[in-house]
Design a protein around this motif. Structure first.
Motif, PDB file in Angstrom:
ATOM      1  N   VAL A  52       0.900  -1.776  -4.601  1.00 26.54           N
ATOM      2  CA  VAL A  52      -0.192  -1.285  -3.752  1.00 26.54           C
ATOM      3  C   VAL A  52       0.348  -0.322  -2.698  1.00 26.54           C
ATOM      4  CG1 VAL A  52      -1.815  -1.991  -1.928  1.00 26.54           C
ATOM      5  CG2 VAL A  52      -1.807  -3.182  -4.130  1.00 26.54           C
ATOM      6  N   PHE A  53       1.419  -0.710  -2.015  1.00 27.58           N
ATOM      7  CA  PHE A  53       1.983   0.154  -0.982  1.00 27.58           C
ATOM      8  C   PHE A  53       2.499   1.464  -1.596  1.00 27.58           C
ATOM      9  CE2 PHE A  53       1.470  -3.310   1.810  1.00 27.58           C
ATOM     10  CZ  PHE A  53       1.722  -2.897   3.111  1.00 27.58           C
ATOM     11  N   ALA A  54       3.164   1.380  -2.753  1.00 25.39           N
ATOM     12  CA  ALA A  54       3.656   2.597  -3.409  1.00 25.39           C
ATOM     13  C   ALA A  54       2.484   3.511  -3.775  1.00 25.39           C
ATOM     14  CB  ALA A  54       4.478   2.246  -4.644  1.00 25.39           C
ATOM     15  N   GLY A  59      -0.521   8.248  -3.033  1.00 28.67           N
ATOM     16  CA  GLY A  59      -1.868   8.717  -3.335  1.00 28.67           C
ATOM     17  C   GLY A  59      -2.275   8.490  -4.772  1.00 28.67           C
ATOM     18  N   GLY A  60      -1.630   7.549  -5.433  1.00 29.10           N
ATOM     19  CA  GLY A  60      -1.938   7.268  -6.835  1.00 29.10           C
ATOM     20  C   GLY A  60      -2.986   6.188  -6.976  1.00 29.10           C
ATOM     21  N   PRO A  61      -3.349   5.867  -8.205  1.00 32.22           N
ATOM     22  CA  PRO A  61      -4.351   4.825  -8.430  1.00 32.22           C
ATOM     23  C   PRO A  61      -3.799   3.456  -8.034  1.00 32.22           C
ATOM     24  CG  PRO A  61      -3.413   5.531 -10.518  1.00 32.22           C
ATOM     25  CD  PRO A  61      -2.848   6.438  -9.460  1.00 32.22           C
ATOM     26  N   MET A  62      -4.674   2.652  -7.474  1.00 28.36           N
ATOM     27  CA  MET A  62      -4.296   1.292  -7.086  1.00 28.36           C
ATOM     28  C   MET A  62      -4.178   0.424  -8.336  1.00 28.36           C
ATOM     29  SD  MET A  62      -3.795   0.744  -3.915  1.00 28.36           S
ATOM     30  CE  MET A  62      -3.795   1.896  -2.561  1.00 28.36           C
ATOM     31  N   ARG A 111       3.520   1.101   8.151  1.00 32.15           N
ATOM     32  CA  ARG A 111       3.309   0.471   6.841  1.00 32.15           C
ATOM     33  C   ARG A 111       4.618  -0.147   6.336  1.00 32.15           C
ATOM     34  NH1 ARG A 111      -2.013  -0.306   6.125  1.00 32.15           N
ATOM     35  NH2 ARG A 111      -3.157   1.567   6.614  1.00 32.15           N
ATOM     36  N   LEU A 112       5.719   0.556   6.553  1.00 38.65           N
ATOM     37  CA  LEU A 112       7.012   0.025   6.129  1.00 38.65           C
ATOM     38  C   LEU A 112       7.317  -1.262   6.897  1.00 38.65           C
ATOM     39  CD1 LEU A 112      10.094   2.077   5.242  1.00 38.65           C
ATOM     40  CD2 LEU A 112      10.344  -0.014   6.524  1.00 38.65           C
ATOM     41  N   GLN A 113       7.032  -1.297   8.184  1.00 41.97           N
ATOM     42  CA  GLN A 113       7.260  -2.511   8.986  1.00 41.97           C
ATOM     43  C   GLN A 113       6.390  -3.663   8.479  1.00 41.97           C
ATOM     44  OE1 GLN A 113       9.604  -3.209  10.834  1.00 41.97           O
ATOM     45  NE2 GLN A 113       9.836  -1.932  12.624  1.00 41.97           N
ATOM     46  N   ILE A 114       5.152  -3.369   8.125  1.00 43.18           N
ATOM     47  CA  ILE A 114       4.258  -4.400   7.582  1.00 43.18           C
ATOM     48  C   ILE A 114       4.851  -4.957   6.292  1.00 43.18           C
ATOM     49  CG2 ILE A 114       1.985  -4.779   6.517  1.00 43.18           C
ATOM     50  CD1 ILE A 114       0.944  -2.642   8.619  1.00 43.18           C
TER      51      ILE A 114
END
Length: 189
Positions: A52-54, A59-62, A111-114
């Motif tokens: 999901v994060f990647a 900006g790709g499909p989930m 986001r990286l910290q999360i």
């Protein structure tokens, strides 16, 4: 707070990956501190969130929420998702850009910290559930705890985390992180 970097993320990913690689076949169904999940479910969450994060960063499909990303080889699935996650965060300017998600907007660094606190907390869950010694980086756990304390005040925890649990201030940072995120320390099945 220390500047977050992809190298720090890589250290956490490798530590958690080593834990996952040590899980014995009979341990995949064992209970974990995440009361709704067994060991396999925690690893499924880690792989799913990496993907999901990647996808969010690139900006790709989930990924399909109902899909089981582990297949027949959970260790390989984790290593592949971890590599995709690190590659996404390593992109030029990613840490400075804003990204929208279900819980609002945050920079790539945030986001990286999360992702870091989630990885470390669930690494702790896996270590407790399996008895595999945790070699989770203490410095990263300390930084993740500071970030989580800043970002997760009590009113916004509902539905995401249980209330913080008591833990000795002299406990290892990863134990304090786990307790802050609602896990009982020590935990027993």
């Amino acid at each position: 707070m220390t500047t977050v970097s992809v190298d720090r993320l890589a250290r956490a990913c490798v530590s958690v990956g080593d834990l996952i690689a040590g899980i014995r076949p009979e341990q995949w169904e064992a209970p974990t501190p995440c009361t709704e999940w067994n060991v396999r479910d925690v690893v499924r969450h880690l792989v799913g969130m990496d993907l999901v994060f990647a996808a969010m960063i690139e900006g790709g499909p989930m990924p399909e929420p109902a899909a089981d990303p582990l297949g027949d080889d959970p260790v390989a699935a984790y290593r592949a998702s971890s590599a995709a996650l690190r590659a996404a965060f390593a992109g030029t300017g990613v840490l400075e850009r804003d990204f929208r998600g279900p819980l609002g907007s945050a920079t790539g660094a945030e986001r990286l910290q999360i992702r870091l606190y989630d990885l470390l907390a669930h690494g702790w869950d896996l270590a407790r559930a399996t008895g595999i010694p945790a070699r989770l980086p203490d410095d990263l756990a300390e930084e993740s705890l500071a970030f989580a304390r800043d970002r997760l005040p009590s009113p916004s925890r509902t539905g995401r985390f249980a209330e913080p649990q008591p833990v000795a201030q002299t406990a290892p940072a990863v134990d304090r992180l786990a307790a802050f995120l609602g896990r009982p320390v020590p935990w027993r099945p």
